[in-house]
Motif scaffolding. Structure first.
Motif, PDB file in Angstrom:
ATOM      1  N   VAL A  21     -11.754   5.802   3.696  1.00  0.00           N
ATOM      2  CA  VAL A  21     -10.309   6.024   3.630  1.00  0.00           C
ATOM      3  C   VAL A  21      -9.691   4.790   2.998  1.00  0.00           C
ATOM      4  N   GLU A  22      -8.908   4.993   1.937  1.00  0.00           N
ATOM      5  CA  GLU A  22      -8.246   3.874   1.265  1.00  0.00           C
ATOM      6  C   GLU A  22      -6.751   4.134   1.208  1.00  0.00           C
ATOM      7  N   PHE A  23      -5.995   3.072   1.408  1.00  0.00           N
ATOM      8  CA  PHE A  23      -4.543   3.169   1.376  1.00  0.00           C
ATOM      9  C   PHE A  23      -3.999   2.278   0.275  1.00  0.00           C
ATOM     10  N   VAL A  24      -3.154   2.850  -0.585  1.00  0.00           N
ATOM     11  CA  VAL A  24      -2.497   2.097  -1.652  1.00  0.00           C
ATOM     12  C   VAL A  24      -1.022   2.009  -1.325  1.00  0.00           C
ATOM     13  N   GLY A  25      -0.522   0.808  -1.133  1.00  0.00           N
ATOM     14  CA  GLY A  25       0.884   0.623  -0.778  1.00  0.00           C
ATOM     15  C   GLY A  25       1.812   0.824  -1.963  1.00  0.00           C
ATOM     16  N   PRO A  26       3.069   1.215  -1.738  1.00  0.00           N
ATOM     17  CA  PRO A  26       4.037   1.399  -2.831  1.00  0.00           C
ATOM     18  C   PRO A  26       4.243   0.131  -3.648  1.00  0.00           C
ATOM     19  N   GLN A  27       4.175  -1.036  -3.005  1.00  0.00           N
ATOM     20  CA  GLN A  27       4.372  -2.284  -3.722  1.00  0.00           C
ATOM     21  C   GLN A  27       3.266  -2.502  -4.735  1.00  0.00           C
ATOM     22  N   LEU A  87      -3.482  11.782  -1.144  1.00  0.00           N
ATOM     23  CA  LEU A  87      -2.242  12.164  -0.470  1.00  0.00           C
ATOM     24  C   LEU A  87      -1.147  11.156  -0.777  1.00  0.00           C
ATOM     25  N   GLN A  88      -0.011  11.636  -1.246  1.00  0.00           N
ATOM     26  CA  GLN A  88       1.121  10.754  -1.468  1.00  0.00           C
ATOM     27  C   GLN A  88       1.819  10.455  -0.144  1.00  0.00           C
ATOM     28  N   THR A  89       2.440   9.277  -0.092  1.00  0.00           N
ATOM     29  CA  THR A  89       3.146   8.853   1.119  1.00  0.00           C
ATOM     30  C   THR A  89       4.326   9.776   1.402  1.00  0.00           C
ATOM     31  N   GLN A  90       4.422  10.264   2.626  1.00  0.00           N
ATOM     32  CA  GLN A  90       5.508  11.147   3.043  1.00  0.00           C
ATOM     33  C   GLN A  90       6.412  10.410   4.030  1.00  0.00           C
ATOM     34  N   GLY A 141       1.661   4.943  -4.501  1.00  0.00           N
ATOM     35  CA  GLY A 141       1.137   4.591  -3.192  1.00  0.00           C
ATOM     36  C   GLY A 141       0.768   5.835  -2.402  1.00  0.00           C
ATOM     37  N   GLY A 142      -0.195   5.713  -1.503  1.00  0.00           N
ATOM     38  CA  GLY A 142      -0.627   6.854  -0.709  1.00  0.00           C
ATOM     39  C   GLY A 142      -2.004   6.607  -0.116  1.00  0.00           C
ATOM     40  N   THR A 143      -2.667   7.697   0.269  1.00  0.00           N
ATOM     41  CA  THR A 143      -3.950   7.609   0.946  1.00  0.00           C
ATOM     42  C   THR A 143      -4.996   8.408   0.190  1.00  0.00           C
ATOM     43  N   SER A 144      -6.194   7.848   0.119  1.00  0.00           N
ATOM     44  CA  SER A 144      -7.321   8.517  -0.531  1.00  0.00           C
ATOM     45  C   SER A 144      -8.445   8.669   0.495  1.00  0.00           C
ATOM     46  N   VAL A 145      -8.875   9.914   0.738  1.00  0.00           N
ATOM     47  CA  VAL A 145      -9.920  10.212   1.713  1.00  0.00           C
ATOM     48  C   VAL A 145     -11.120  10.809   0.986  1.00  0.00           C
ATOM     49  N   VAL A 146     -12.296  10.198   1.164  1.00  0.00           N
ATOM     50  CA  VAL A 146     -13.525  10.697   0.550  1.00  0.00           C
ATOM     51  C   VAL A 146     -14.346  11.395   1.623  1.00  0.00           C
ATOM     52  N   LEU A 147     -14.705  12.656   1.372  1.00  0.00           N
ATOM     53  CA  LEU A 147     -15.432  13.485   2.321  1.00  0.00           C
ATOM     54  C   LEU A 147     -16.794  13.877   1.755  1.00  0.00           C
ATOM     55  N   GLY A 159       8.486   9.646   7.158  1.00  0.00           N
ATOM     56  CA  GLY A 159       8.416  10.134   8.522  1.00  0.00           C
ATOM     57  C   GLY A 159       7.031  10.549   8.972  1.00  0.00           C
ATOM     58  N   THR A 160       6.016  10.362   8.100  1.00  0.00           N
ATOM     59  CA  THR A 160       4.642  10.738   8.452  1.00  0.00           C
ATOM     60  C   THR A 160       3.722   9.546   8.255  1.00  0.00           C
ATOM     61  N   LYS A 161       2.923   9.230   9.264  1.00  0.00           N
ATOM     62  CA  LYS A 161       1.978   8.136   9.167  1.00  0.00           C
ATOM     63  C   LYS A 161       0.738   8.579   8.383  1.00  0.00           C
ATOM     64  N   SER A 162       0.147   7.634   7.695  1.00  0.00           N
ATOM     65  CA  SER A 162      -1.052   7.944   6.919  1.00  0.00           C
ATOM     66  C   SER A 162      -2.201   8.381   7.823  1.00  0.00           C
ATOM     67  N   ASP A 163      -2.268   7.828   9.032  1.00  0.00           N
ATOM     68  CA  ASP A 163      -3.329   8.231   9.966  1.00  0.00           C
ATOM     69  C   ASP A 163      -3.194   9.698  10.339  1.00  0.00           C
ATOM     70  N   ASP A 164      -1.964  10.162  10.498  1.00  0.00           N
ATOM     71  CA  ASP A 164      -1.752  11.573  10.817  1.00  0.00           C
ATOM     72  C   ASP A 164      -2.183  12.463   9.649  1.00  0.00           C
ATOM     73  N   GLN A 165      -1.917  12.011   8.428  1.00  0.00           N
ATOM     74  CA  GLN A 165      -2.339  12.781   7.266  1.00  0.00           C
ATOM     75  C   GLN A 165      -3.865  12.880   7.197  1.00  0.00           C
ATOM     76  N   VAL A 166      -4.531  11.772   7.510  1.00  0.00           N
ATOM     77  CA  VAL A 166      -5.997  11.777   7.493  1.00  0.00           C
ATOM     78  C   VAL A 166      -6.540  12.741   8.539  1.00  0.00           C
ATOM     79  N   LYS A 167      -5.934  12.774   9.718  1.00  0.00           N
ATOM     80  CA  LYS A 167      -6.378  13.700  10.766  1.00  0.00           C
ATOM     81  C   LYS A 167      -6.208  15.154  10.328  1.00  0.00           C
ATOM     82  N   LEU A 168      -5.118  15.450   9.641  1.00  0.00           N
ATOM     83  CA  LEU A 168      -4.900  16.812   9.152  1.00  0.00           C
ATOM     84  C   LEU A 168      -5.934  17.186   8.090  1.00  0.00           C
TER      85      LEU A 168
END
Length: 315
Positions: free
Chosen positions: A123-129, A92-95, A48-54, A97-106
């Motif tokens: 931006v795509e989000f894959v949940g741990p489940q 980006l893997q899920t961290q 699970g985590g976030t994928s950002v295409v730039l 205490g950190t929101k995925s939106d914050d990771q995308v902003k970074l």
């Protein structure tokens, strides 16, 4: 005379069967130990985590972008080209205490330092489940494939050959997974596709050898099982060398020039093809001999017709 030449001119491959079988057992045990202690480095598809295409206005400098993302919540970021030198995907893997939106902003802040005109395409989000379900389904896919192969080979050939084929396939899969565990290479869906491809490739090589073994058991009536197997492997070796050689050329090209997107897929194929080639000989065929395969097992079943043993009533 032809029958004598068949096994007298063959190479004694099984002469090395015992030491190579011991080596295979050591590789399998080492793979299990590594899988049990170090585990598998699951990729974003499974954890699970976030994928950002730039999209950059010029060719992106991946090394510079990796350095900008090397600290903080984005330290586990995987940066790869996505179709062209200007398109980049950041995984980006899920961290905790950190929101995925914050990771995308970074990620966007780091990308804008390199190119102020950069655009965020998706931006795509894959949940741990979802990742856990993918891992379970992938394992079930490999297990079901092995069971179907066991039934197919048992129906087409003989149960001793069937067990040899499945043992060889399981050996190839375990050793390939062991390599990824030892080196802690990322295991994602492309690698899973590579493992399933290895199963199909190894089975194809094993079936070719088994076909020739069955034919030679019926032709070489006075030969011992080891002689029949050696002759069969010798007769199919040219085909194996050509097939393996041409496939390896393609896989090595993918490994060296295919890019990071399919690096794991090429690694799984490269390891699986090498291991699968010798396992068809020294695992599948040798195990069938150890189980006592002989000419009688290859003979077609005679079906008696009803009334065949009854005395004729005709005068």
């Amino acid at each position: 005379m032809l029958q004598i030449l068949n096994f007298k001119n063959s190479v004694n491959f099984l002469r090395h069967a015992v030491p190579i079988s011991i080596m295979s057992m050591i590789l399998v045990i080492a793979s299990f130990v590594s899988l049990g202690t170090k585990g598998i480095n699951w990729g974003l598809d499974f954890t699970g985590g976030t994928s950002v295409v730039l999209n950059f206005s010029k060719p992106a400098d991946l090394n510079s972008l990796r350095d900008l993302l090397a600290d903080g919540p984005t330290e586990s970021a995987i940066v790869q080209n996505f179709g062209s030198s200007r398109d980049v995907v950041v995984r980006l893997q899920t961290q905790q205490g950190t929101k995925s939106d914050d990771q995308v902003k970074l990620v966007m802040a780091a990308a804008e330092k390199q190119d102020p005109q950069v655009e965020r395409k998706s931006v795509e989000f894959v949940g741990p489940q979802v990742g856990q379900e993918l891992a379970e389904q992938g394992g079930m896919a490999v297990l079901v494939a092995l069971i179907c192969i066991l039934l197919y080979v048992a129906f087409r050939f003989e149960w001793r050959l069937s067990l040899g084929a499945v043992a060889a396939l399981a050996h190839d899969v375990i050793v390939t997974l062991g390599l990824f565990s030892v080196l802690q290479l990322e295991f994602d869906l492309t690698v899973l596709a590579g493992v399933l491809t290895v199963v199909g490739y190894s089975l194809n090589d094993t079936i070719v050898v088994f076909d020739r073994i069955r034919e030679n058991f019926l032709k070489m009536r006075k030969a011992e099982p080891r002689e029949v197997v050696n002759a069969s492997i010798t007769q199919t070796m040219s085909r194996t060398v050509i097939t393996t050689g041409t496939t390896l050329i393609t896989v090595v090209a993918l490994y060296l020039k295919g890019g990071s997107m399919i690096h794991g897929f090429a690694t799984a194929l490269l390891m699986g093809i090498v291991v699968g080639t010798y396992s068809s000989i020294y695992v599948a065929s040798f195990l069938a001999i150890r189980l006592g395969i002989n000419r009688e097992h290859m003979m077609p079943v005679q079906i008696e017709k009803e009334g065949a043993d009854q005395p004729s009533m005709m005068p």
